[in-house]
Write an enzyme that holds these catalytic residues in place. Structure first.
Site, PDB file in Angstrom:
ATOM      1  N   TYR A 155       4.413   2.373  14.391  1.00 43.54           N
ATOM      2  CA  TYR A 155       4.633   3.309  13.290  1.00 43.54           C
ATOM      3  C   TYR A 155       3.976   4.644  13.580  1.00 43.54           C
ATOM      4  CZ  TYR A 155       0.119   1.414  11.722  1.00 43.54           C
ATOM      5  OH  TYR A 155      -1.184   0.997  11.640  1.00 43.54           O
ATOM      6  N   HIS A 204       0.854  -1.177   0.000  1.00 46.30           N
ATOM      7  CA  HIS A 204       0.000   0.000   0.000  1.00 46.30           C
ATOM      8  C   HIS A 204       0.898   1.239   0.000  1.00 46.30           C
ATOM      9  CE1 HIS A 204       0.573   0.041   4.428  1.00 46.30           C
ATOM     10  NE2 HIS A 204       0.302   1.320   4.332  1.00 46.30           N
TER      11      HIS A 204
END
Length: 151
Positions: free
Chosen positions: A119, A51
């Site tokens: 993240y 992605h």
């Protein structure tokens, strides 16, 4: 290395109490802005790919486990357009990876234990208008071979 990507080895400090690592600091100026911090766990052998984002940058750190991380530059204006890079991250190679917007990314878990990734992103997730474009893990335009080869 794909233009705009930053791969930074981390320094681990050890003493008789345990260990300490700074993952990212504001004074490093890795992110243009801070939007969100998230954590995800994946099982061994899982491939999460591909992605990319049109607006946000990602900053990845694998807390536990190990992963093969694959990036592919989709930015037509980039000097590294259509180049692919591979990074090995995790417990055995503590590191941080900055993934600029427009760079497709994914990973494959290595070993027999789950992995945890933390993240940070420059924008918060918007359920009504997600900044996430998906490509198949075996996208023929990327052409990445996810199999492990022994020499």
């Amino acid at each position: 290395m794909i233009d705009g990507v930053v791969f930074q080895k981390l320094e681990k400090y050890c003493d008789d109490r345990g260990t300490f690592m700074e993952i990212v600091r504001e004074d490093q100026h890795l992110l243009r802005r801070f939007g969100q911090m998230s954590v995800s766990m994946s099982y061994p052998g899982v491939i999460k790919a591909f992605h990319y984002h049109r607006e946000q940058d990602d900053l990845w750190y694998f807390v536990s486990g190990n992963a093969q991380v694959v990036l592919h530059d989709l930015r037509e204006s980039s000097s590294t357009y259509r180049e692919t890079d591979v990074y090995y991250m995790g417990e055995e190679n503590p590191s941080v990876l900055l993934i600029p917007k427009g760079v497709a990314h994914g990973y494959r878990l290595l070993g027999i234990r789950p992995a945890v990734i933390v993240y940070l992103t420059t924008h918060t997730y918007n359920r009504e208008r997600p900044d996430e474009e998906r490509l198949p893990w075996n996208d023929p335009d990327i052409g990445f071979d996810w199999s492990t080869r022994f020499r």
